[in-house]
Every structure is written in structure tokens, then in C-alpha cells.
Scaffold this motif. Structure first.
Motif, PDB file in Angstrom:
ATOM      1  N   TYR A  67       0.816  -1.223   0.000  1.00  0.00           N
ATOM      2  CA  TYR A  67       0.000   0.000   0.000  1.00  0.00           C
ATOM      3  C   TYR A  67       0.848   1.272   0.000  1.00  0.00           C
ATOM      4  O   TYR A  67       0.346   2.345  -0.300  1.00  0.00           O
ATOM      5  N   ILE A 103       1.464   1.255  -4.155  1.00  0.00           N
ATOM      6  CA  ILE A 103       0.410   1.149  -5.177  1.00  0.00           C
ATOM      7  C   ILE A 103      -0.549   2.342  -5.124  1.00  0.00           C
ATOM      8  O   ILE A 103      -0.906   2.829  -4.049  1.00  0.00           O
ATOM      9  N   GLN A 104      -0.921   2.820  -6.305  1.00  0.00           N
ATOM     10  CA  GLN A 104      -1.853   3.945  -6.383  1.00  0.00           C
ATOM     11  C   GLN A 104      -3.279   3.453  -6.127  1.00  0.00           C
ATOM     12  O   GLN A 104      -3.616   2.306  -6.416  1.00  0.00           O
ATOM     13  N   VAL A 105      -4.091   4.390  -5.629  1.00  0.00           N
ATOM     14  CA  VAL A 105      -5.475   4.056  -5.290  1.00  0.00           C
ATOM     15  C   VAL A 105      -6.217   3.512  -6.506  1.00  0.00           C
ATOM     16  O   VAL A 105      -6.945   2.511  -6.423  1.00  0.00           O
ATOM     17  N   LEU A 126      21.752  25.233  -1.163  1.00  0.00           N
ATOM     18  CA  LEU A 126      20.526  24.490  -1.479  1.00  0.00           C
ATOM     19  C   LEU A 126      20.808  22.982  -1.436  1.00  0.00           C
ATOM     20  O   LEU A 126      21.470  22.461  -2.332  1.00  0.00           O
ATOM     21  N   PRO A 127      20.290  22.274  -0.439  1.00  0.00           N
ATOM     22  CA  PRO A 127      20.594  20.838  -0.332  1.00  0.00           C
ATOM     23  C   PRO A 127      20.198  20.043  -1.580  1.00  0.00           C
ATOM     24  O   PRO A 127      20.895  19.131  -1.974  1.00  0.00           O
ATOM     25  N   ILE A 187      19.073  22.113   7.960  1.00  0.00           N
ATOM     26  CA  ILE A 187      17.694  22.244   7.470  1.00  0.00           C
ATOM     27  C   ILE A 187      17.121  20.971   6.851  1.00  0.00           C
ATOM     28  O   ILE A 187      16.099  21.018   6.178  1.00  0.00           O
ATOM     29  N   LYS A 206      12.159  13.116  14.270  1.00  0.00           N
ATOM     30  CA  LYS A 206      10.876  12.503  14.614  1.00  0.00           C
ATOM     31  C   LYS A 206      10.896  10.970  14.520  1.00  0.00           C
ATOM     32  O   LYS A 206       9.888  10.334  14.786  1.00  0.00           O
ATOM     33  N   LYS A 228      21.787  30.602   4.234  1.00  0.00           N
ATOM     34  CA  LYS A 228      20.958  31.041   3.104  1.00  0.00           C
ATOM     35  C   LYS A 228      21.701  32.006   2.180  1.00  0.00           C
ATOM     36  O   LYS A 228      22.287  32.984   2.641  1.00  0.00           O
ATOM     37  N   LEU A 237      11.409  11.397  -4.258  1.00  0.00           N
ATOM     38  CA  LEU A 237      11.600  10.823  -5.573  1.00  0.00           C
ATOM     39  C   LEU A 237      10.285  10.425  -6.234  1.00  0.00           C
ATOM     40  O   LEU A 237      10.272   9.849  -7.309  1.00  0.00           O
ATOM     41  N   ASP A 260       8.947  22.163  -8.776  1.00  0.00           N
ATOM     42  CA  ASP A 260       9.338  20.771  -9.012  1.00  0.00           C
ATOM     43  C   ASP A 260      10.024  20.105  -7.807  1.00  0.00           C
ATOM     44  O   ASP A 260      10.619  19.038  -7.957  1.00  0.00           O
ATOM     45  N   ARG A 279      11.598  22.302   5.298  1.00  0.00           N
ATOM     46  CA  ARG A 279      12.556  23.392   5.513  1.00  0.00           C
ATOM     47  C   ARG A 279      13.659  23.423   4.468  1.00  0.00           C
ATOM     48  O   ARG A 279      14.125  24.493   4.077  1.00  0.00           O
ATOM     49  N   MET A 280      14.063  22.227   4.037  1.00  0.00           N
ATOM     50  CA  MET A 280      15.141  22.112   3.064  1.00  0.00           C
ATOM     51  C   MET A 280      14.897  22.941   1.808  1.00  0.00           C
ATOM     52  O   MET A 280      15.821  23.351   1.127  1.00  0.00           O
ATOM     53  N   TYR A 337      13.319  25.808   1.704  1.00  0.00           N
ATOM     54  CA  TYR A 337      12.898  27.155   2.115  1.00  0.00           C
ATOM     55  C   TYR A 337      13.384  28.244   1.190  1.00  0.00           C
ATOM     56  O   TYR A 337      12.809  29.315   1.084  1.00  0.00           O
ATOM     57  N   GLU A 338      14.478  27.949   0.486  1.00  0.00           N
ATOM     58  CA  GLU A 338      15.107  28.999  -0.294  1.00  0.00           C
ATOM     59  C   GLU A 338      14.586  29.075  -1.726  1.00  0.00           C
ATOM     60  O   GLU A 338      14.862  30.014  -2.457  1.00  0.00           O
ATOM     61  N   LYS A 339      13.857  28.041  -2.138  1.00  0.00           N
ATOM     62  CA  LYS A 339      13.410  27.985  -3.541  1.00  0.00           C
ATOM     63  C   LYS A 339      12.340  29.030  -3.821  1.00  0.00           C
ATOM     64  O   LYS A 339      11.454  29.269  -3.014  1.00  0.00           O
ATOM     65  N   GLU A 354       7.520  21.987   9.628  1.00  0.00           N
ATOM     66  CA  GLU A 354       8.221  20.807  10.135  1.00  0.00           C
ATOM     67  C   GLU A 354       7.247  19.639  10.160  1.00  0.00           C
ATOM     68  O   GLU A 354       7.590  18.530   9.811  1.00  0.00           O
ATOM     69  N   ASN A 355       6.036  19.904  10.600  1.00  0.00           N
ATOM     70  CA  ASN A 355       5.034  18.841  10.619  1.00  0.00           C
ATOM     71  C   ASN A 355       3.950  19.135   9.596  1.00  0.00           C
ATOM     72  O   ASN A 355       3.090  19.994   9.777  1.00  0.00           O
ATOM     73  N   LYS A 371      -2.423   9.076  -8.836  1.00  0.00           N
ATOM     74  CA  LYS A 371      -1.092   9.432  -8.345  1.00  0.00           C
ATOM     75  C   LYS A 371      -0.887   9.049  -6.886  1.00  0.00           C
ATOM     76  O   LYS A 371       0.232   8.751  -6.482  1.00  0.00           O
ATOM     77  N   ILE A 372      -1.918   9.123  -6.085  1.00  0.00           N
ATOM     78  CA  ILE A 372      -1.731   8.965  -4.644  1.00  0.00           C
ATOM     79  C   ILE A 372      -1.694   7.480  -4.242  1.00  0.00           C
ATOM     80  O   ILE A 372      -2.446   6.663  -4.772  1.00  0.00           O
ATOM     81  N   GLN A 373      -0.779   7.162  -3.329  1.00  0.00           N
ATOM     82  CA  GLN A 373      -0.659   5.790  -2.842  1.00  0.00           C
ATOM     83  C   GLN A 373      -1.786   5.496  -1.834  1.00  0.00           C
ATOM     84  O   GLN A 373      -2.254   6.403  -1.141  1.00  0.00           O
ATOM     85  N   SER A 432      -1.683   4.022   1.020  1.00  0.00           N
ATOM     86  CA  SER A 432      -1.396   4.306   2.433  1.00  0.00           C
ATOM     87  C   SER A 432      -1.428   5.806   2.738  1.00  0.00           C
ATOM     88  O   SER A 432      -1.832   6.203   3.818  1.00  0.00           O
ATOM     89  N   LEU A 439      -3.411   7.983   1.269  1.00  0.00           N
ATOM     90  CA  LEU A 439      -4.825   8.354   1.363  1.00  0.00           C
ATOM     91  C   LEU A 439      -5.406   7.933   2.721  1.00  0.00           C
ATOM     92  O   LEU A 439      -6.143   8.706   3.348  1.00  0.00           O
ATOM     93  N   ASP A 479      16.433  21.436 -18.893  1.00  0.00           N
ATOM     94  CA  ASP A 479      16.922  20.208 -18.267  1.00  0.00           C
ATOM     95  C   ASP A 479      16.620  19.046 -19.202  1.00  0.00           C
ATOM     96  O   ASP A 479      15.789  19.161 -20.095  1.00  0.00           O
TER      97      ASP A 479
END
Lengths: 349, 349
Positions: A93, A96-98, A189-190, A273, A293, A313, B25, B38, B57-58, B60-62, B72-73, B95-97, B99, B101, B174
Motif C-alpha cells: 500500500y 500502489i496507487q489508489v 541548497l541541499p 535544514i 521525529k 541562506k 523521488l 518541481d 525546511r530544506m 525554504y530557499e526555492k 516541520e510537521n 497518483k496517490i498511494q 497508504s 490516502l 533540463d
């Protein structure tokens, strides 16, 4: 071996077969995990007996380690091959997509069970063969990095990326992901996207990994292009000590969150960050998550990254990352490239 | 514009807001479609008013074209920002998995509706600005291909890939996907993975595309390395005529399956081992599918590929592909590179 362990679990849960779906640009890494195959197709793991895979005609020529069926109509073929005795089917789950699950429910007269936990728990702890593959990916990463440092005559970030891509292929691997080459203030930028601009002065984060027989490595090193100030060196050395300290702290039963919080305390939450790391295997990012977390504790056989970073930054970023293996006694770095600050004063050729 | 059309549809369906999830990913292309962003994050499209995005947070600069919240949450933030009036939420079931949903259902007290059809139908027909972006991606593809042909002094398949990667970046784009450079008998594999081996003699399939502001192009040309036999030239010319004929046949209201079946009839089903084409936009592969089972008919404003191929197992492959736009009157190629057989007799430098 991996399949038989999983099949026992299916039997225990009274599941007749598990299905894993890899379609085009959305492959399911479980297909790679159980069969070694990285193309399009549907992998079937029956509760007993041999695994098999159904692939579109386009893939007819690929060699796969398990029995292969070529089908024009996937669902017809699946129905035929599963037969009437397969009534309880396991799917992941988390992957896999819904809509695909709804379609399956219509096409196959069976009930569906979530096996995401079974798969995740099995994949969390790496077996001997898996570790060997990851070690190979790590040693290729080290070799490519050493050659890169020795031949550092690059004009643009893309030149570095291409060098890495070619060398990894020469060593019988693929890129595990698109390398990040972030120079000058881009390093802040990470997840920077490598550009075709000239390499900038200052810290340059190089983050890449190899994939060997499906298994990944992930390593970051930060070079300095130009002449670093005393402060630059102090910051780099601070991060390096923190990274090394965390590897030392990693013991079985230690909470993943504890490692992250240690890094956060010493770097400063403002400058750190992203999360401290992530599990790695057939996916570059897999379980366990290593952030503030995380609920998991470290276990023997888990492979993960430790990658603290320090970002200011619009100015600069530094990241040092290794892929490490949790053994009974301690965490062992599988990537072994030097972490001394590499300085390229005259980097432009 | 794109968002307001969609928002009207949400209102019609009494949906308070739509959510789109891009995690690491597994990005959701709808996030790119509606916001141009993106990276990682969750896009919220309320039924009225401004779109916004919640990012880790990663990121944040985009710079993002819509209002950005750093959290954070994620689920806490989402609950806070949506407020109590959002009771019916739309998500894309394609698109959504499963779990994710389930998690949403627990975290947010709301009911969830599938909006995959609404999104797919809107994305199927490209607007003026979208077409301009695809045209730009196509013209960069043409420019890179012309330069590649002019400078064809490559030793390995990876050399070709790197050349393409760098040139596409130089042109402000790209790579839309990892290019396929399949020489010698590798060309018989439609989804061959480019290697670091020396370019082989014979047909060489070059399949690549650019991404400009999120929008993709996709083009394949087949060169001949070495001296082709008369039979090679005859086969190539046959495929070329078929490809050009199909572009001529494409009219609004024509069934997609009809085009595929035409190609299949003339190439021979045995040698044509994949579908004829696919829609293209923010995804390289999107609706409509163009294969022998497609139910769709062509419409004005749809952008898709026409890519018949001819493959002989373990021997060779030829593929010719253009990205085309369906106008009121006819299909217009947006990729315009020559389709004359390009022969590089002395290709090894």
C-alpha cells in the motif's frame, strides 16, 4: 533466499500471492528487490514455488533472473496465470496507487491485503549478499571520487557531473541518482539542480552514488574551490567532527532521533535544514528515516546514511555524508573517501 | 488561468480543495502543472482564491510562483491552513498511494473524492502558454541534435549522452528523461540503458528530450554508423515513410488506435514491439496513450509523440519519433530535425 523468507510470511498471513507493479517511470523497488529486474512489468510472488514476472513485449529481450511471460494484455494474463486458487492477494500500500488497486479489485476476483510492513521489515535488515552489493557500490563511489579529486580540471558543474556519470559506468555501475554538484552559493541548497554555469568559488558540495546490481551507495563530500578563510576551515572541521562523532555514537538499540538531535544541537537547528540521514538499499531513500521525529532504533544489518549539513541562506553550504553499515558492535563506514578538507586553489583550468 | 479553470470544476463538484503530494523521488506532476514547482511539497488548490504550497525546511530557499509555507510537521500545518470549512477534499487517485490516502483520512476530518479525471481532461488539451513552452523544449532539442550531428566525434554511448546533457543545460533546459543512446545491436532494445561501451557499427538510436519550465519534448532519430547496406537504407526509408504518413493521417476525431494499427500493419506486428506514441506535457508520458487498445480520439490542442519503430531481436532497431501538436486542421511536428538518414561512415575519431 529473500523470496523464501517472504513466502513464509505470506503463508503465515494466509496470503496466496503478492503482486508488485513497475510501470514505466513509476517502478516499484520491490520488483528489483525480489527479482533483480529494473524494467516495466508485474512481479508475482506466490506463497510457494517460483516467482514469475509479466512484461510488455518491448522488454521481451531482457534477461531476468525469474521466469518471464510476455503479455499484450496484462490483466488477462494475470488472471490466467494466477488461476482460481489465488483468493487473497498481497500488495504494498505504500507503493500502489489508489486507482490501480481499484482496477485490480475489478479485474481479479480476490481480496487484497496490505503487505507494506512485511516488505519494509524484511528490507530493513540487509543480508550478506545485499551488503556485498552495497559495498561494491560504495567502493566504486570512492574510486570515482579519488579520480575526480586527482583530475579536478573542470569548468562547469555539469562537467563534474558528466565525469562522475562516465566513471561510474566504466566501473560497471549506474548512477544511483542525479548527482548534485553545488558550487559557490548554490551549495546552500541541499537539493540544488546542477547547472551548466562555471564552478563558483567557495564550498562545493558533491553528492552522488552508484548502483550496483540494484543496490545503491550515497556519499557527499564538500571541497573548497579557491582559498578558504580561517573561518571556512573552522566551520568545515566542526561539521566533520560532528559527522564522525555521530558515526561513533551509532550503536544497535540507539534511537535514530537521538543521532539527529545531537547533530541539530551542535550545528544549530537554524543551519541544519534537513534530516540526518536515511536507510539505503534498492532505493536511495528507504527505511529507516533518521530525523528528529524517527521512532526507530538502530539494528544490526541496517544500512543508512549519516549526512549532517550546515547551510547559510544565499551564502554557502557544507555537507559530509557516508553510507554506513550497522554491525553488532558499531557503525562501519562503507564509503571511505577522505574527509579532510580538499582545497583546489587554482581550480579553473 | 489553469488554476481558475480547475477551481470552477471543483466548485461544480462541491469540492472545497484539492491536494497534490510531491515527496522526494515520487513527485506528482500536477504540482508542476499548477504551480511550476518541481521540489518536495504539498500543493493546495482551494475552490476559490490563491493556491499555496507547504514545503519542508530544506526547500525554504526555492522561489515558487505561489504562496509558500515552510513546515516541520506537514499534517499539523495542513490541518491549520485548511481550517474547519474544508470538508470535501479532492485527490488524484492515479497518483496517490493507498497508504497516503488512509493517512490523510485519519489526519484530516474530511471526505475524499477522486479528481483524476478532472485533472487528466484539463491537462489533455494544452493552452497557448503550455504549447509555447513545449515548442521551446522542441526547438532546443532540434538545436542540440543539429550540433550533435555536426560534431559527431564520440567514442562511447555515454559521450553522446553527456554531450546532450550539457548542451540542453546550456540552452536553459533540463533533460526531460535519461537519453537513450543505443548503438549496434543495442538498438534492438527500445528501453536500452546507455553504456560506457564504444559506439558499435550499424543503426544508432538517439532518443532524448528537453524540459523547459516544466514542459517536455521527446524526439528519436536513428543514425547509421559505418556504411549502410542497400537493405539498411530501404528499411530506414520504409520506416520514415510510415512515420511521415502517420503524421499526415492524424486529424481531429481520428482514433488513436487507428494510427497505431496503421503502423503495425505496415511494419509488421512482429517487428513493432511497443505502442505508437504517448501524450506529452509536464510528464514525458501522459494521456492520451496511442496504441492498438487506445479508446481516445485526437483533439485540437493535444500534444503527443509519433514514434514507430522496427526491431530485430539481437540485431538492430530503428526508431523515428516526433513531438506533434494537433491543430484544427492537422498534426504539426514541433520537433523539426531532419529525418533523412544521417550516415557517419568514419564515426570513430
Amino acid at each position: 533466499m529473500k523470496a523464501s523468507v517472504f513466502q513464509k510470511e505470506l503463508q503465515r498471513k494466509k496470503i496466496d500471492a503478492a503482486l508488485f507493479f513497475s510501470f514505466g517511470l513509476q517502478p516499484d523497488p520491490n520488483v528489483m528487490y525480489f527479482s533483480g529486474y529494473d524494467g516495466s512489468g508485474v512481479l508475482v510472488v506466490p506463497k510457494k514455488g517460483d516467482l514469475f514476472i509479466i512484461v510488455p513485449r518491448m522488454e521481451y529481450e531482457k534477461r531476468i533472473g525469474v521466469k518471464k511471460y510476455v503479455a499484450e494484455n496484462l490483466f488477462d494474463k494475470l488472471r490466467g496465470l494466477l488461476g482460481k486458487n489465488v483468493r487473497r492477494i498481497g500488495v504494498d500500500y505504500n507503493k500502489i496507487q489508489v486507482s490501480l488497486l481499484s482496477r485490480l479489485k475489478k479485474e481479479l476476483k480476490a481480496s487484497f491485503k496490505d503487505i507494506s510492513k512485511v516488505v519494509a521489515e524484511q528490507r530493513l535488515v540487509k543480508g550478506k549478499e545485499e551488503i556485498e552489493k552495497i559495498k561494491k557500490a560504495c567502493s566504486v563511489t570512492d574510486a570515482v571520487f579519488a579520480k575526480l579529486v586527482k583530475n579536478f580540471r573542470f569548468r562547469t558543474e555539469m562537467d563534474v557531473l558528466c565525469f562522475i556519470g562516465k566513471e561510474i559506468k566504466k566501473n560497471g555501475c549506474d548512477l544511483a541518482f542525479e548527482p548534485i554538484i553545488a558550487s559557490g552559493k548554490n551549495s546552500s541548497l541541499p537539493h540544488y539542480k546542477t547547472s551548466d554555469k562555471k564552478l563558483g568559488k567557495g564550498f562545493c558540495v558533491i553528492d552522488f552514488g552508484a548502483r550496483y546490481k540494484g543496490y545503491c551507495s550515497d556519499m557527499s563530500r564538500t571541497l573548497y574551490l579557491g582559498k578558504p578563510s580561517r573561518k571556512d576551515i573552522v566551520l568545515y572541521e566542526k561539521l566533520r567532527r560532528i559527522q564522525e562523532k555521530i558515526i561513533e555514537m551509532a550503536r544497535t538499540r540507539v534511537k535514530c532521533s537521538e543521532l539527529d538531535l545531537f547533530a541539530r544541537k551542535w550545528i544549530g537547528n537554524k543551519y541544519f535544514i534537513h534530516g540526518l540521514g536515511h536507510g539505503i538499499g534498492v532505493e536511495v531513500h528507504e527505511m529507516p528515516k533518521i530525523n528528529n521525529k524517527s521512532k526507530e532504533r538502530l539494528k544490526e544489518g541496517v544500512v543508512f546514511t549519516i549526512e549532517p549539513g550546515m547551510y547559510v541562506k544565499n551564502k554557502f553550504g557544507i555537507r559530509i555524508e557516508d553510507t554506513v553499515l550497522m554491525t553488532k558492535e558499531k557503525a562501519v563506514s562503507l564509503t571511505k573517501s577522505t574527509k579532510k578538507l580538499i582545497i583546489k586553489e587554482n581550480f579553473i583550468n
